[in-house]
Scaffold this active site. Structure first.
Site, short mmCIF file in Angstrom:
data_model
loop_
_atom_site.label_atom_id
_atom_site.label_comp_id
_atom_site.label_asym_id
_atom_site.label_seq_id
_atom_site.Cartn_x
_atom_site.Cartn_y
_atom_site.Cartn_z
N HIS A 123 -15.92 -2.67 -15.06
CA HIS A 123 -15.93 -3.12 -16.40
C HIS A 123 -15.87 -4.76 -16.57
CE1 HIS A 123 -15.12 -1.36 -20.65
NE2 HIS A 123 -15.61 -2.63 -20.79
N ASP A 167 -21.13 -0.37 -14.99
CA ASP A 167 -20.30 -1.33 -15.45
C ASP A 167 -19.10 -0.53 -15.84
OD1 ASP A 167 -18.77 -3.77 -15.46
OD2 ASP A 167 -19.58 -3.84 -17.64
N ARG A 189 -19.98 2.70 -22.66
CA ARG A 189 -18.57 3.08 -22.37
C ARG A 189 -19.02 4.31 -21.32
NH1 ARG A 189 -16.73 -0.45 -23.85
NH2 ARG A 189 -15.27 -0.84 -25.74
N GLU A 233 -11.69 5.28 -15.98
CA GLU A 233 -11.56 3.91 -15.67
C GLU A 233 -10.06 3.50 -15.80
OE1 GLU A 233 -13.43 0.83 -17.94
OE2 GLU A 233 -15.56 1.99 -17.93
N GLY A 279 -18.40 -6.53 -17.85
CA GLY A 279 -19.49 -6.85 -18.74
C GLY A 279 -19.37 -8.24 -19.48
N SER A 280 -18.20 -8.42 -20.10
CA SER A 280 -17.96 -9.77 -20.89
C SER A 280 -17.03 -10.72 -19.99
CB SER A 280 -17.32 -9.42 -22.06
OG SER A 280 -15.89 -8.65 -22.03
#
Ligand SMILES: O=C(O)[C@H](O)CO
Length: 303
Positions: A270, A246, A222, A251, A272-273
């Protein structure tokens, strides 16, 4: 999905960036809430849905720092999240950022664009994972997966810090150390811990002062774990070698933000996933959490 014994009518909130108000307007008349984005569910939110029939909430994320979990549960609403299924995708992003920063990928690209590609053998020398010491902040499932993925790179030593020594750490051959020892000894410091009151702002001027000037910071957790202004100073003054992010604070990062002007910062939004497979697994897990909650069964991952 397990075949549900109940029929569900679903309302999808269509908006480019769903706000808390969009969700508040939609909640009345619904028994469950599937949070596909990071929308704050806090006392403000819960006070405004008093009398609604909400029974279960699931995030589509591992992190749940944007939920006030004790408050949700106090009001008799069950709550779940989607850890584990994203660990591999997030670990791959951590590896990508470690390599891209160490090998100066962004700086190299800038040199080309600026017509400064020098043909000499000492041009843009970087660092290697091979033989390095990698420190992981938070050896949870994502942290453990990062260690597993990095093993093929012949890392010399893995260190980790957190609340306590973990059996998984012993199994992976990683040493449990204090934060200070991790900072002073690591060539790569990878943040994979949840955002809590303890980790918020954990990386600040004093932390950067303890890191090696050749070290690299990677954050896949985070943004608020790192104080952005202090990181910018550390990168500009070469207190640390580079950062791969990331996640960042704020954000979305404004297009003219200082971080984007630094050659030694690799920044991605962001992601990551963000793979088809992982996002699909996350959405199925969140849906299963909700169906289980509605049927009075344990959630797949209940908070
Ligand atoms: O917490 C998570 O799962 C990621 O940040 C995606 O939201």
């Amino acid at each position: 999905l397990d075949v549900p014994s109940i029929r569900c009518d679903v309302t999808i909130i269509q908006a480019p960036s769903v706000t808390q108000d969009d969700v508040l307007q939609a909640v009345p008349g619904h028994d469950a809430l599937f949070l596909a984005n990071h929308v704050n569910v806090n006392s403000y939110f819960l006070d405004r849905i008093v009398g609604s029939s909400l029974k279960v909430i699931s995030t589509m994320s591992a992190g749940y720092d944007y939920l006030d979990v004790p408050e949700i549960k106090r009001r008799g609403i069950r709550v779940g999240h989607t850890p584990m299924v994203l660990s591999s995708a997030v670990a791959e992003i951590a590896v990508l950022l470690a390599l891209a920063t160490a090998r100066r990928a962004h700086e190299g690209r800038l040199k080309i664009e600026q017509g400064q590609w020098e043909v000499r053998n000492q041009f843009l020398l970087g660092y290697e994972l091979r033989g390095s010491t990698v420190g992981i902040i938070g050896l949870g499932n994502i942290g453990q997966t990062i260690v597993k993925r990095l093993k093929g790179f012949e890392v010399a030593r893995f260190l980790y810090t957190g609340h306590s020594r973990k059996k998984a750490g012993d199994e992976l051959g990683a040493d449990f150390v204090s934060l200070d020892d991790l900072l002073t000894q690591s060539d790569f410091v990878i943040i994979a811990a949840p955002l809590t009151n303890e980790t918020r702002g954990m990386f600040n001027e004093s932390t950067f002062n303890k890191m090696k000037s050749t070290s690299i910071l990677v954050n896949v957790a985070r943004g608020q774990i790192v104080k952005t202004d202090d990181l910018i100073k550390a990168l500009k003054s070469n207190k640390i070698f580079a950062a791969g992010l990331d996640v960042m604070d704020p954000e979305p990062l404004p297009a003219d933000h200082e971080l984007l002007k630094l050659p030694n910062a690799v920044i991605i939004p962001h992601l990551g996933s963000a793979t088809l497979r992982t996002r699909s697994d996350m959405s199925l897990t969140a849906a299963q959490n909700i169906l289980n909650g509605l049927e009075g069964k344990p959630l797949v991952y209940e908070l």
